[in-house]
Design a protein around this motif. Sequence first.
Motif, PDB file in Angstrom:
ATOM      1  N   GLY A  12      14.925   4.029 -13.369  1.00  0.00           N
ATOM      2  CA  GLY A  12      13.739   3.253 -13.029  1.00  0.00           C
ATOM      3  C   GLY A  12      12.550   4.162 -12.784  1.00  0.00           C
ATOM      4  N   GLY A  14       9.659   2.811 -11.666  1.00  0.00           N
ATOM      5  CA  GLY A  14       8.763   2.020 -10.823  1.00  0.00           C
ATOM      6  C   GLY A  14       8.441   2.831  -9.571  1.00  0.00           C
ATOM      7  N   GLY A  17      11.501   5.209  -8.320  1.00  0.00           N
ATOM      8  CA  GLY A  17      11.839   6.240  -9.295  1.00  0.00           C
ATOM      9  C   GLY A  17      10.728   7.261  -9.467  1.00  0.00           C
ATOM     10  N   ASP A  38      13.602   4.555 -18.048  1.00  0.00           N
ATOM     11  CA  ASP A  38      13.022   3.217 -17.859  1.00  0.00           C
ATOM     12  C   ASP A  38      12.820   2.561 -19.212  1.00  0.00           C
ATOM     13  N   PRO A  47       0.456  -3.989  -6.974  1.00  0.00           N
ATOM     14  CA  PRO A  47      -0.476  -4.646  -6.056  1.00  0.00           C
ATOM     15  C   PRO A  47      -1.785  -5.073  -6.730  1.00  0.00           C
ATOM     16  N   LEU A  50      -2.899  -8.766  -8.586  1.00  0.00           N
ATOM     17  CA  LEU A  50      -3.597  -9.899  -7.963  1.00  0.00           C
ATOM     18  C   LEU A  50      -5.099  -9.810  -8.202  1.00  0.00           C
ATOM     19  N   SER A 106      16.934   2.979  -8.880  1.00  0.00           N
ATOM     20  CA  SER A 106      15.769   2.257  -8.348  1.00  0.00           C
ATOM     21  C   SER A 106      15.300   1.267  -9.406  1.00  0.00           C
ATOM     22  N   LEU A 107      16.191   0.335  -9.730  1.00  0.00           N
ATOM     23  CA  LEU A 107      15.941  -0.577 -10.861  1.00  0.00           C
ATOM     24  C   LEU A 107      15.265  -1.880 -10.444  1.00  0.00           C
ATOM     25  N   GLY A 108      14.892  -1.995  -9.193  1.00  0.00           N
ATOM     26  CA  GLY A 108      14.093  -3.151  -8.764  1.00  0.00           C
ATOM     27  C   GLY A 108      14.842  -4.471  -8.874  1.00  0.00           C
ATOM     28  N   LEU A 126       3.168 -15.108 -11.470  1.00  0.00           N
ATOM     29  CA  LEU A 126       2.263 -14.208 -10.728  1.00  0.00           C
ATOM     30  C   LEU A 126       2.797 -12.788 -10.651  1.00  0.00           C
ATOM     31  N   GLY A 287      14.903   1.024  -2.790  1.00  0.00           N
ATOM     32  CA  GLY A 287      13.933   0.005  -3.184  1.00  0.00           C
ATOM     33  C   GLY A 287      14.512  -1.402  -3.218  1.00  0.00           C
ATOM     34  N   ALA A 307      10.367   1.283  -0.734  1.00  0.00           N
ATOM     35  CA  ALA A 307      10.894   2.036  -1.887  1.00  0.00           C
ATOM     36  C   ALA A 307      10.329   3.460  -1.867  1.00  0.00           C
ATOM     37  N   LYS A 374      -7.497  -0.256   0.863  1.00  0.00           N
ATOM     38  CA  LYS A 374      -6.601  -0.643  -0.245  1.00  0.00           C
ATOM     39  C   LYS A 374      -7.145  -0.116  -1.580  1.00  0.00           C
TER      40      LYS A 374
HETATM   41  C1  LIG Z   1       1.975  -8.931  -7.496  1.00  0.00           C
HETATM   42  C2  LIG Z   1       2.700  -7.917  -6.648  1.00  0.00           C
HETATM   43  C3  LIG Z   1       2.046  -7.306  -5.611  1.00  0.00           C
HETATM   44  C4  LIG Z   1       2.705  -6.376  -4.807  1.00  0.00           C
HETATM   45  N1  LIG Z   1       2.029  -5.774  -3.792  1.00  0.00           N
HETATM   46  C5  LIG Z   1       2.679  -4.904  -2.978  1.00  0.00           C
HETATM   47  C6  LIG Z   1       1.996  -4.288  -1.894  1.00  0.00           C
HETATM   48  O1  LIG Z   1       0.788  -4.476  -1.696  1.00  0.00           O
HETATM   49  N2  LIG Z   1       2.708  -3.453  -1.088  1.00  0.00           N
HETATM   50  C7  LIG Z   1       4.043  -3.202  -1.298  1.00  0.00           C
HETATM   51  O2  LIG Z   1       4.648  -2.443  -0.524  1.00  0.00           O
HETATM   52  N3  LIG Z   1       4.709  -3.773  -2.330  1.00  0.00           N
HETATM   53  C8  LIG Z   1       4.061  -4.606  -3.165  1.00  0.00           C
HETATM   54  N4  LIG Z   1       4.737  -5.189  -4.211  1.00  0.00           N
HETATM   55  C9  LIG Z   1       6.184  -4.952  -4.364  1.00  0.00           C
HETATM   56  C10 LIG Z   1       6.473  -3.650  -5.090  1.00  0.00           C
HETATM   57  O3  LIG Z   1       5.854  -3.630  -6.350  1.00  0.00           O
HETATM   58  C11 LIG Z   1       7.989  -3.488  -5.246  1.00  0.00           C
HETATM   59  O4  LIG Z   1       8.612  -3.700  -4.011  1.00  0.00           O
HETATM   60  C12 LIG Z   1       8.315  -2.097  -5.759  1.00  0.00           C
HETATM   61  O5  LIG Z   1       7.802  -1.952  -7.058  1.00  0.00           O
HETATM   62  C13 LIG Z   1       9.817  -1.824  -5.725  1.00  0.00           C
HETATM   63  O6  LIG Z   1      10.066  -0.557  -6.265  1.00  0.00           O
HETATM   64  P1  LIG Z   1      11.451  -0.284  -7.029  1.00  0.00           P
HETATM   65  O7  LIG Z   1      11.414   1.127  -7.466  1.00  0.00           O
HETATM   66  O8  LIG Z   1      12.580  -0.776  -6.212  1.00  0.00           O
HETATM   67  O9  LIG Z   1      11.408  -1.253  -8.307  1.00  0.00           O
HETATM   68  P2  LIG Z   1      10.292  -1.358  -9.464  1.00  0.00           P
HETATM   69  O10 LIG Z   1       9.010  -0.744  -9.047  1.00  0.00           O
HETATM   70  O11 LIG Z   1      10.294  -2.793  -9.859  1.00  0.00           O
HETATM   71  O12 LIG Z   1      10.908  -0.486 -10.622  1.00  0.00           O
HETATM   72  C14 LIG Z   1      12.065  -0.840 -11.316  1.00  0.00           C
HETATM   73  C15 LIG Z   1      11.995  -0.224 -12.711  1.00  0.00           C
HETATM   74  O13 LIG Z   1      13.291  -0.305 -13.336  1.00  0.00           O
HETATM   75  C16 LIG Z   1      13.144  -0.613 -14.687  1.00  0.00           C
HETATM   76  N5  LIG Z   1      14.378  -1.230 -15.155  1.00  0.00           N
HETATM   77  C17 LIG Z   1      15.046  -2.265 -14.587  1.00  0.00           C
HETATM   78  N6  LIG Z   1      16.195  -2.512 -15.263  1.00  0.00           N
HETATM   79  C18 LIG Z   1      16.235  -1.617 -16.284  1.00  0.00           C
HETATM   80  C19 LIG Z   1      17.184  -1.370 -17.326  1.00  0.00           C
HETATM   81  N7  LIG Z   1      18.312  -2.070 -17.466  1.00  0.00           N
HETATM   82  N8  LIG Z   1      16.917  -0.370 -18.205  1.00  0.00           N
HETATM   83  C20 LIG Z   1      15.786   0.374 -18.082  1.00  0.00           C
HETATM   84  N9  LIG Z   1      14.866   0.183 -17.108  1.00  0.00           N
HETATM   85  C21 LIG Z   1      15.091  -0.803 -16.221  1.00  0.00           C
HETATM   86  C22 LIG Z   1      11.935  -1.539 -14.731  1.00  0.00           C
HETATM   87  O14 LIG Z   1      11.323  -1.519 -16.005  1.00  0.00           O
HETATM   88  C23 LIG Z   1      11.029  -0.973 -13.626  1.00  0.00           C
HETATM   89  O15 LIG Z   1      10.065  -0.084 -14.136  1.00  0.00           O
HETATM   90  C24 LIG Z   1       4.077  -6.086  -5.060  1.00  0.00           C
HETATM   91  C25 LIG Z   1       4.738  -6.702  -6.127  1.00  0.00           C
HETATM   92  C26 LIG Z   1       4.067  -7.604  -6.918  1.00  0.00           C
HETATM   93  C27 LIG Z   1       4.800  -8.252  -8.077  1.00  0.00           C
END
Ligand SMILES: Cc1cc2nc3c(=O)[nH]c(=O)nc-3n(C[C@H](O)[C@H](O)[C@H](O)COP(=O)(O)OP(=O)(O)OC[C@H]3O[C@@H](n4cnc5c(N)ncnc54)[C@H](O)[C@@H]3O)c2cc1C
Length: 386
Positions: A12, A14, A17, A38, A47, A50, A106-108, A126, A287, A307, A374
């Motif tokens: 990941g 994101g 990662g 990824d 963020p 929006l 960290s695949l979200g 959204l 994450g 995360a 921000k």
């Molecule tokens: C509209 C919006 C606003 C937000 N605002 C905030 C904020 O203001 N503050 C805050 O703290 N959080 C905010 N968040 C939440 C934040 O974006 C997530 O909590 C954060 O991105 C989580 O990080 P992560 O690394 O766990 O997952 P992610 O950032 O989602 O990363 C996961 C990655 O894994 C990849 N992936 C998944 N499965 C596979 C696979 N099988 N093969 C290859 N790649 C794969 C995806 O493509 C992605 O890039 C917001 C989210 C949204 C949608």
Amino acid sequence: MATESKTVLILGGGVGGLVTANELRKGLPKQHRIIVVDRAVKHLFYPSLLWLMTGLRQAEKISRDLAVLERKGIEVVQGEISALNPATRSIVVNEQALTADYLVISLGTELDPGSVPGLSEAGYNLYDLEGTENLRRALKNFREGKLAVVVASTPYKCPAAPYEAALLLEYDCRKRKIRNEVELDLYAAEPGPMGVAGPKLSAAVRRLVEKKGIDYHPDHHLSQVDQEARILHFSNGHKANYDLLAYVPPHRVPRVVAESGLALEGGWVSVNRYTLETRHPSTYAIGDITGIPLAMGKPLPKAGVFAHAQAEVVAHNIAREITGKGEIKHFSGHGECFIELGDRRAGFARGDFYGEPTPQVKMFTPGPHWHAAKLLFEKDWLRRWF
Ligand SMILES: Cc1cc2nc3c(=O)[nH]c(=O)nc-3n(C[C@H](O)[C@H](O)[C@H](O)COP(=O)(O)OP(=O)(O)OC[C@H]3O[C@@H](n4cnc5c(N)ncnc54)[C@H](O)[C@@H]3O)c2cc1C
């Protein structure tokens, strides 16, 4: 001190990662490989979606090519991870196997609008780029009627985001001088906004929303959408009409993680709450895919801020194990978030989510300075990690 070359595989690119890879590259000599995998070509700063929704951002301004990380000595593999074995720390990507000494997952979350009949055809997601871009186009032609923001189910990432979305849409209607023609409703599957942060903060956010004339409907779990008749059906038996629908879809653990057997309890991945290690040695999960129970009985919210902090801890501890330098670090459960209110104002909350018996989270008086902070955070994020 170990001198042989080690490989750290980060799943990941994101929030978690990206931070893990950068911090590891700073902490590890060049002989050690750091690989990020990824499916996406670009990292998106979520963020700012929006702001994109109401035309204040363009996609290219809030995303960066992950391949840029190669310049820093981080290997980037673009492709779908089709299999994952946490015990052997190996994956399959682009039909090739990769194995590592350390694995950071960290695949979200996977967004699952299809699990609510009618939802994906009826409204705009959204939480993804395509959905918010289409919503922005739809908003241009929307001049009157019922605008509904719906949180379909829990858990979902960023507990503030739907509330911010409703407030920014309200602001947009005022700017376009159509506020009197638009009825704004916010339906949420949860009993109140940001409940884990405590009843005081939850009530304060609710007041901010209702003060803007947005009708808030908690405990509304979406069960079905009738696109033809434009009716939302909720599992509590209520129904509601809408003209334009913006939604937060149901979330689930990514398929490849579920199939790996890692996500047993509650569908999310269990980890050591301080080190983020899974039950498999040298395999970490950070994450949104994690499920970390809090003393109050609810899980740690899914948010980028956690995360990020978890990534720093895991990167430090892996580098320490490889180089023998430094002390073990622990994730503290502290977090913070901005709450965009429109009118170039924002609120800010910060606290200790590992606090016992309940998290200790404080909300600061909203104002233009938090909105300015921000803006700076967005700028810093896109510069600092790329
Ligand atoms: C509209 C919006 C606003 C937000 N605002 C905030 C904020 O203001 N503050 C805050 O703290 N959080 C905010 N968040 C939440 C934040 O974006 C997530 O909590 C954060 O991105 C989580 O990080 P992560 O690394 O766990 O997952 P992610 O950032 O989602 O990363 C996961 C990655 O894994 C990849 N992936 C998944 N499965 C596979 C696979 N099988 N093969 C290859 N790649 C794969 C995806 O493509 C992605 O890039 C917001 C989210 C949204 C949608």
